[in-house]
Design a protein around this motif. Sequence first.
Motif, PDB file in Angstrom:
ATOM      1  N   THR A  41     -28.846 -18.422  31.776  1.00 57.78           N
ATOM      2  CA  THR A  41     -27.887 -17.934  33.015  1.00 57.78           C
ATOM      3  C   THR A  41     -26.762 -17.026  32.160  1.00 57.78           C
ATOM      4  OG1 THR A  41     -26.307 -19.844  32.648  1.00 57.78           O
ATOM      5  CG2 THR A  41     -28.033 -19.935  34.377  1.00 57.78           C
ATOM      6  N   THR A  42     -26.277 -15.974  33.067  1.00 55.41           N
ATOM      7  CA  THR A  42     -25.340 -15.164  32.431  1.00 55.41           C
ATOM      8  C   THR A  42     -24.151 -15.324  33.371  1.00 55.41           C
ATOM      9  OG1 THR A  42     -27.056 -13.704  31.497  1.00 55.41           O
ATOM     10  CG2 THR A  42     -24.721 -12.759  31.927  1.00 55.41           C
ATOM     11  N   TRP A  43     -22.775 -16.044  32.835  1.00 52.93           N
ATOM     12  CA  TRP A  43     -21.838 -16.269  33.714  1.00 52.93           C
ATOM     13  C   TRP A  43     -22.273 -17.293  34.506  1.00 52.93           C
ATOM     14  CZ3 TRP A  43     -18.929 -13.006  37.752  1.00 52.93           C
ATOM     15  CH2 TRP A  43     -17.664 -13.420  37.939  1.00 52.93           C
ATOM     16  N   LYS A  44     -22.327 -16.894  35.880  1.00 49.98           N
ATOM     17  CA  LYS A  44     -22.405 -18.038  36.933  1.00 49.98           C
ATOM     18  C   LYS A  44     -23.751 -17.512  37.604  1.00 49.98           C
ATOM     19  CE  LYS A  44     -17.758 -19.432  37.624  1.00 49.98           C
ATOM     20  NZ  LYS A  44     -16.516 -19.366  38.960  1.00 49.98           N
ATOM     21  N   LEU A  45     -24.458 -16.646  36.981  1.00 52.72           N
ATOM     22  CA  LEU A  45     -25.721 -16.039  37.684  1.00 52.72           C
ATOM     23  C   LEU A  45     -26.858 -16.339  36.954  1.00 52.72           C
ATOM     24  CD1 LEU A  45     -24.058 -12.678  38.161  1.00 52.72           C
ATOM     25  CD2 LEU A  45     -24.318 -14.117  39.755  1.00 52.72           C
ATOM     26  N   SER A  46     -27.952 -16.338  37.792  1.00 49.49           N
ATOM     27  CA  SER A  46     -29.404 -16.704  37.362  1.00 49.49           C
ATOM     28  C   SER A  46     -30.147 -15.417  36.825  1.00 49.49           C
ATOM     29  CB  SER A  46     -29.957 -17.571  38.275  1.00 49.49           C
ATOM     30  OG  SER A  46     -31.041 -18.288  37.558  1.00 49.49           O
ATOM     31  N   SER A 103     -19.464 -13.652  30.820  1.00 47.59           N
ATOM     32  CA  SER A 103     -20.116 -14.840  30.204  1.00 47.59           C
ATOM     33  C   SER A 103     -19.689 -14.689  28.881  1.00 47.59           C
ATOM     34  CB  SER A 103     -21.515 -14.401  30.279  1.00 47.59           C
ATOM     35  OG  SER A 103     -22.155 -15.543  29.822  1.00 47.59           O
ATOM     36  N   SER A 106     -15.743 -16.426  28.820  1.00 51.17           N
ATOM     37  CA  SER A 106     -15.569 -17.667  29.368  1.00 51.17           C
ATOM     38  C   SER A 106     -16.320 -18.575  28.652  1.00 51.17           C
ATOM     39  CB  SER A 106     -16.275 -17.752  30.828  1.00 51.17           C
ATOM     40  OG  SER A 106     -17.885 -17.353  30.470  1.00 51.17           O
ATOM     41  N   HIS A 108     -19.287 -18.737  27.768  1.00 53.41           N
ATOM     42  CA  HIS A 108     -20.483 -19.437  28.288  1.00 53.41           C
ATOM     43  C   HIS A 108     -21.902 -19.095  27.421  1.00 53.41           C
ATOM     44  CE1 HIS A 108     -23.233 -20.543  31.669  1.00 53.41           C
ATOM     45  NE2 HIS A 108     -24.255 -19.613  31.240  1.00 53.41           N
TER      46      HIS A 108
END
Length: 227
Positions: A41-46, A103, A106, A108
């Motif tokens: 995932t990248t940040w909150k995205l798939s 990402s 944060s 991530h």
Amino acid sequence: MTDSARHEVEIETRWEAGPAVAVAILFQVTLAVGSYVEGWTTWKLSWWMWLLPVVAEVLFIISTLSLPHRALSEMGIRREAGIVVVALATLANAFLVLAVIASLVSGHETSGSHLLLKGGTVWLTNVILFGLWFWMFDRGGPSRRIEADPPPPDFQFPQMENPDLAPPGWRTHFVDYMYVSFTNSIAFSPTDAMPLNRWAKLLMLAEASTAALVILLVAARAVNIFK
């Protein structure tokens, strides 16, 4: 425009600009498939986020084919259609850049290899898209550049300053603008062709700023992860 000139522009679009866009699609699809299979995932995205620019890029490649290219030319909207799809792809890639940066900030990203692949993909796409912008806008675009009375140049290439260094009838091709885009994204400044007006300077500024953010942030984080 004569038929021979129209055919020359069609060939340049299909066999120079088209393959460059196909390379960007290859990287994006590869990253999307890898993200889906590995669960990245990248940040909150798939994984699907990497396919956002692909739709516009595929439309651009379709427009380089013989029938669509000639149909758009006959309607007088070929350049406008190209600008629209490149603008959509640019906005989508800008979103990807922001997602990668978010990402990173944060915390991530924990895999250096994954991060380098993501950063490399958005950087390369950025180079290709800005190469397209330079190519489409310089002197009114590829069609206007080969007419008898083209507008003044927006980029000053070395061959224009020293005609003796160029073969007779030399003119810029898409590859020349790709090289300008590549060097600008690496050196963060013009190295081959100098921008002569404000829009060219602003485009180069936007590209260099984006490239600096991606390269510096991704490289710094990747080095820390590998340590």
